[in-house]
Design a protein around this motif. Structure first.
Motif, PDB file in Angstrom:
ATOM      1  N   PRO A 155      -4.615  -7.466  -2.977  1.00 53.25           N
ATOM      2  CA  PRO A 155      -4.958  -8.708  -1.605  1.00 53.25           C
ATOM      3  C   PRO A 155      -4.993  -7.225  -0.423  1.00 53.25           C
ATOM      4  O   PRO A 155      -4.426  -6.711  -0.532  1.00 53.25           O
ATOM      5  CB  PRO A 155      -4.171  -9.615  -1.687  1.00 53.25           C
ATOM      6  N   VAL A 156      -5.966  -7.412   0.444  1.00 56.75           N
ATOM      7  CA  VAL A 156      -5.698  -6.127   1.305  1.00 56.75           C
ATOM      8  C   VAL A 156      -6.530  -7.909   2.766  1.00 56.75           C
ATOM      9  O   VAL A 156      -7.187  -8.443   2.503  1.00 56.75           O
ATOM     10  CB  VAL A 156      -7.526  -4.895   1.941  1.00 56.75           C
ATOM     11  N   PRO A 192       5.623  -3.294  -7.918  1.00 52.32           N
ATOM     12  CA  PRO A 192       4.829  -3.171  -6.840  1.00 52.32           C
ATOM     13  C   PRO A 192       4.830  -3.543  -5.516  1.00 52.32           C
ATOM     14  O   PRO A 192       6.561  -4.080  -5.231  1.00 52.32           O
ATOM     15  CB  PRO A 192       4.623  -5.448  -7.679  1.00 52.32           C
ATOM     16  N   ALA A 193       4.492  -3.700  -4.544  1.00 48.13           N
ATOM     17  CA  ALA A 193       5.105  -4.239  -3.153  1.00 48.13           C
ATOM     18  C   ALA A 193       3.591  -4.338  -2.472  1.00 48.13           C
ATOM     19  O   ALA A 193       1.881  -4.162  -2.638  1.00 48.13           O
ATOM     20  CB  ALA A 193       5.508  -2.863  -2.772  1.00 48.13           C
ATOM     21  N   THR A 194       3.847  -5.307  -1.121  1.00 48.66           N
ATOM     22  CA  THR A 194       3.049  -4.951  -0.434  1.00 48.66           C
ATOM     23  C   THR A 194       4.016  -5.805   1.351  1.00 48.66           C
ATOM     24  O   THR A 194       4.972  -5.788   1.149  1.00 48.66           O
ATOM     25  CB  THR A 194       2.497  -6.790  -0.577  1.00 48.66           C
ATOM     26  N   ASP A 195       2.448  -5.651   2.479  1.00 53.59           N
ATOM     27  CA  ASP A 195       2.793  -5.249   3.574  1.00 53.59           C
ATOM     28  C   ASP A 195       2.240  -6.064   4.157  1.00 53.59           C
ATOM     29  O   ASP A 195       0.979  -5.914   4.689  1.00 53.59           O
ATOM     30  CB  ASP A 195       3.351  -3.974   3.736  1.00 53.59           C
ATOM     31  N   LEU A 196       2.816  -5.890   5.965  1.00 51.69           N
ATOM     32  CA  LEU A 196       1.506  -6.281   6.837  1.00 51.69           C
ATOM     33  C   LEU A 196       2.213  -5.572   7.930  1.00 51.69           C
ATOM     34  O   LEU A 196       3.327  -5.094   8.198  1.00 51.69           O
ATOM     35  CB  LEU A 196       2.172  -7.509   7.481  1.00 51.69           C
ATOM     36  N   ARG A 209      -1.933  -4.745  -0.176  1.00 50.80           N
ATOM     37  CA  ARG A 209      -0.560  -4.421  -1.850  1.00 50.80           C
ATOM     38  C   ARG A 209      -0.749  -2.837  -1.929  1.00 50.80           C
ATOM     39  O   ARG A 209      -2.115  -2.767  -2.020  1.00 50.80           O
ATOM     40  CB  ARG A 209      -1.072  -5.200  -2.533  1.00 50.80           C
ATOM     41  N   TYR A 210       0.104  -2.511  -2.935  1.00 49.80           N
ATOM     42  CA  TYR A 210       0.302  -0.836  -3.051  1.00 49.80           C
ATOM     43  C   TYR A 210       1.470  -0.486  -4.276  1.00 49.80           C
ATOM     44  O   TYR A 210       2.069  -0.218  -4.126  1.00 49.80           O
ATOM     45  CB  TYR A 210       0.922   0.013  -1.706  1.00 49.80           C
ATOM     46  N   ASP A 211       1.286  -1.260  -5.154  1.00 49.17           N
ATOM     47  CA  ASP A 211       1.691  -1.349  -6.512  1.00 49.17           C
ATOM     48  C   ASP A 211       2.156   0.180  -6.951  1.00 49.17           C
ATOM     49  O   ASP A 211       2.920  -0.001  -7.660  1.00 49.17           O
ATOM     50  CB  ASP A 211       0.871  -2.403  -7.391  1.00 49.17           C
TER      51      ASP A 211
END
Length: 314
Positions: A274-275, A307-311, A293-295
């Protein structure tokens, strides 16, 4: 002697500093209300951290230099690779999921534009160790709470959501993969910023045919999930993931803030799922913030993915 600071940087006189503190205090309050912990890292990192992992565009924008010991260093252009390095240091000893935030000072040698200089601060909020879109939905809720806290509403802003898997599935159906896939993502991310003929020329240079370019354009013009489902395979992982994410947004009570927009790509090579980007409803300003997301970033630095995701809000 010039009294102005170097191009792309700015001074903070007391009035400006009070405003900056007001904004940063809202960043901190909202982050902590969702149980995120604050961290920081050096503003100078090894150049290799970005040359190897961040994608060609950022490499071209680095403030890089060699120190007196012959080491190649760079001012950090973004925080995520530094965070990945910190997470690796604690591998095996840190409880998951990790929920951290930071307000780093970053540097990019690029053309200055409204709302962003070469030196800038940004608010980074990250979740590591959660595979599902529940993490992405939480970050979207964090963002909405921040906007509400500074007096902005869903009539002012819209958060446009897509997934890198959309582009991955489209390009995969066209036989585009590997390094060409990564370079195509960087170019496609510029579609709304550069003239059509420039984008077509750049994609053509990557070996894409006119039919392939037309297919990419038609899919990225889609703005509803039903049409996306028709355009992709019946078992599309991207569609299932996005449907789940929008359902979670509804449960968070933020549906008025979000919409699907396949043209949201985000350019860096290590993004995987997701972006999203937040824009003003009037369409006057550049993207206010983004998330992704940058898993597979940790796996590119080490041997095991996380797994990782950010804003990120600039």
């Amino acid at each position: 002697m010039k009294l102005s600071p170097p191009r792309g940087t700015r001074d903070f006189f007391p009035d400006d500093f009070r405003l900056r503190n007001w904004l940063f205090n809202h960043f901190r309050h909202v982050s902590k209300s969702f149980a995120f912990e604050e961290y920081d890292a050096p503003v100078v990192e090894s150049e290799e951290l970005y040359v190897r992992k961040a994608g060609e565009q950022i490499v071209d924008e680095l403030y890089a230099f060699e120190d007196k010991g012959g080491r190649r260093l760079a001012l950090r252009p973004e925080m995520t690779p530094s965070l990945a390095r910190l997470i690796l240091q604690k591998a095996g000893s840190i409880a998951l999921p990790v929920k951290w935030f930071s307000i780093p000072q970053c540097w990019r040698y690029e053309r200055t534009q409204r709302g962003r200089g070469r030196e800038h601060y940004q608010w980074n909020v990250d979740i590591w160790g959660m595979e599902g879109v529940e993490a992405d939905a939480e970050l979207l809720s964090v963002l909405v709470h921040f906007f509400n806290s500074v007096g902005l509403g869903s009539d002012d802003l819209v958060i446009r959501i897509s997934s890198r898997k959309v582009l991955e599935e489209v390009l995969g159906s066209l036989g585009i993969e590997g390094e060409t896939f990564a370079q195509t993502c960087v170019t496609v991310d510029k579609m709304n910023k550069l003239p059509a003929h420039v984008i077509e020329a750049q994609l053509g240079d990557l070996g894409l045919s006119s039919d392939a370019i037309s297919t990419i354009r038609s899919v990225l013009a889609i703005t509803d999930l039903a049409s996306l489902e028709s355009a992709l395979a019946s078992n599309s992982e991207a569609v299932v993931e996005l449907q789940s994410l929008f359902a979670l947004c509804d449960s968070y009570g933020i549906s008025d803030w979000v919409s699907f927009d396949a043209s949201v790509v985000r350019g860096l090579a290590y993004y995987t799922g997701p972006v999203f980007e937040a824009h003003d409803r009037a369409g006057i300003l550049r993207a206010i913030c983004g998330g992704e997301r940058y898993d597979k970033l940790i796996g590119s630095l080490d041997k095991k993915d996380l797994p990782a995701t950010d804003l990120t809000l600039l």
